[in-house]
Design a protein around this motif. Structure first.
Motif, PDB file in Angstrom:
ATOM      1  N   VAL A 186     -48.203   8.769 -20.880  1.00  0.00           N
ATOM      2  CA  VAL A 186     -46.765   8.854 -20.667  1.00  0.00           C
ATOM      3  C   VAL A 186     -46.517   9.289 -19.236  1.00  0.00           C
ATOM      4  CG1 VAL A 186     -44.615   9.946 -21.388  1.00  0.00           C
ATOM      5  CG2 VAL A 186     -46.374   9.442 -23.082  1.00  0.00           C
ATOM      6  N   PHE A 187     -45.634   8.568 -18.539  1.00  0.00           N
ATOM      7  CA  PHE A 187     -45.319   8.875 -17.158  1.00  0.00           C
ATOM      8  C   PHE A 187     -43.812   9.129 -17.037  1.00  0.00           C
ATOM      9  CE2 PHE A 187     -49.162   6.400 -17.124  1.00  0.00           C
ATOM     10  CZ  PHE A 187     -49.968   7.054 -16.211  1.00  0.00           C
ATOM     11  N   TYR A 188     -43.462   9.930 -16.033  1.00  0.00           N
ATOM     12  CA  TYR A 188     -42.072  10.333 -15.859  1.00  0.00           C
ATOM     13  C   TYR A 188     -41.616  10.019 -14.444  1.00  0.00           C
ATOM     14  CZ  TYR A 188     -43.074  13.003 -20.094  1.00  0.00           C
ATOM     15  OH  TYR A 188     -43.437  13.375 -21.362  1.00  0.00           O
ATOM     16  N   THR A 189     -40.337   9.671 -14.340  1.00  0.00           N
ATOM     17  CA  THR A 189     -39.701   9.449 -13.044  1.00  0.00           C
ATOM     18  C   THR A 189     -38.355  10.149 -13.024  1.00  0.00           C
ATOM     19  OG1 THR A 189     -38.714   7.387 -13.840  1.00  0.00           O
ATOM     20  CG2 THR A 189     -40.818   7.215 -12.668  1.00  0.00           C
ATOM     21  N   ALA A 190     -37.851  10.386 -11.813  1.00  0.00           N
ATOM     22  CA  ALA A 190     -36.548  11.039 -11.685  1.00  0.00           C
ATOM     23  C   ALA A 190     -35.444  10.087 -12.119  1.00  0.00           C
ATOM     24  CB  ALA A 190     -36.321  11.488 -10.245  1.00  0.00           C
ATOM     25  N   ALA A 191     -34.382  10.619 -12.678  1.00  0.00           N
ATOM     26  CA  ALA A 191     -33.265   9.800 -13.176  1.00  0.00           C
ATOM     27  C   ALA A 191     -32.316   9.500 -12.034  1.00  0.00           C
ATOM     28  CB  ALA A 191     -32.552  10.534 -14.296  1.00  0.00           C
ATOM     29  N   THR A 192     -32.767   8.693 -11.058  1.00  0.00           N
ATOM     30  CA  THR A 192     -31.920   8.237  -9.961  1.00  0.00           C
ATOM     31  C   THR A 192     -31.729   6.744 -10.091  1.00  0.00           C
ATOM     32  OG1 THR A 192     -33.847   7.896  -8.537  1.00  0.00           O
ATOM     33  CG2 THR A 192     -32.780  10.058  -8.447  1.00  0.00           C
ATOM     34  N   ASP A 193     -30.817   6.188  -9.320  1.00  0.00           N
ATOM     35  CA  ASP A 193     -30.572   4.747  -9.384  1.00  0.00           C
ATOM     36  C   ASP A 193     -31.808   3.968  -8.997  1.00  0.00           C
ATOM     37  OD1 ASP A 193     -28.039   5.326 -10.169  1.00  0.00           O
ATOM     38  OD2 ASP A 193     -27.165   5.139  -8.157  1.00  0.00           O
TER      39      ASP A 193
END
Length: 216
Positions: A196-203
């Motif tokens: 599982v990988f995560y990214t910032a909630a930006t456009d």
């Protein structure tokens, strides 16, 4: 020998024994008193020496009327009455010495109070620094926003531990925090196989996440 002579001899023997005992007691009493006098004389000399030191200190501090002392007396064979007088003088000098010593104690107490205030002030000055440290949520969000690619919880934990060695950061806590960010729409979660990988909630992150999801 007549009865009168026998009575006189017995009476004389009794007197001799009594006088002998009195002489022994008298000698022992003289030795005891002489020993006491010698000890008191040593104490008196010590007190007079301390008194001289205290008088000098009093004058050095600007005192107008230093406590008057007495000169040491050195009688060869002092009488019992003079020994009583010396005891009284020794007691008086002890009281005088005790009356001066609290000044040192008060000064020492004042120094300790100042030292405690300094320590308290130092602790208060350090407190804002500790309170100003960013929270783990802010650290994780800031790390995700600075990345161009998705990161796993383990990778984020390693990066934050390296950047902040003074903090204890556990992978389980990071993963829980990431899931909370996902629940609040502050981060995106992408699953690639069993990872599982995560990214910032930006456009920009959202735009990258869509092709990756389409590829899966």
């Amino acid at each position: 020998m007549s009865e009168n002579q026998i009575s006189t001899t017995e009476l004389t023997s009794q007197y001799i024994a009594q006088v002998t005992n009195d002489l022994e007691r008298n000698s022992k009493e003289q030795e005891r008193i002489a020993t006491d006098i010698a000890a008191l004389q040593e104490q008196l000399l010590a007190l007079q020496h301390d008194h001289s030191v205290l008088v000098n200190m009093h004058q050095a501090l600007g005192g107008a009327s230093p406590v008057a002392g007495t000169s040491p007396a050195k009688p060869s064979v002092p009488s019992q009455s003079s020994a009583g007088t010396k005891r009284s003088k020794a007691a008086t000098q002890v009281k005088e010495a005790k009356a001066v010593k609290p000044r040192k104690t008060a000064a020492t107490g004042a120094k300790k109070t100042v030292a405690k205030k300094s320590e308290t002030g130092g602790a208060a000055a350090k407190a804002p620094k500790t309170a100003a440290q960013p929270s783990l949520v802010d650290l994780i969000r800031g790390h995700l926003e600075a990345q161009n690619e998705p990161r796993s919880a383990a990778e984020i934990t390693t990066a934050l531990t390296t950047a902040h060695p003074d903090r204890t950061i556990k992978t389980t806590v990071v993963r829980t925090t990431l899931e909370n960010l996902v629940a609040r729409s502050s981060a995106h979660r992408n699953k690639q196989g069993s990872s599982v990988f995560y990214t910032a909630a930006t456009d920009a992150a959202g735009a990258k996440a869509e092709p990756a999801a389409a590829g899966n």
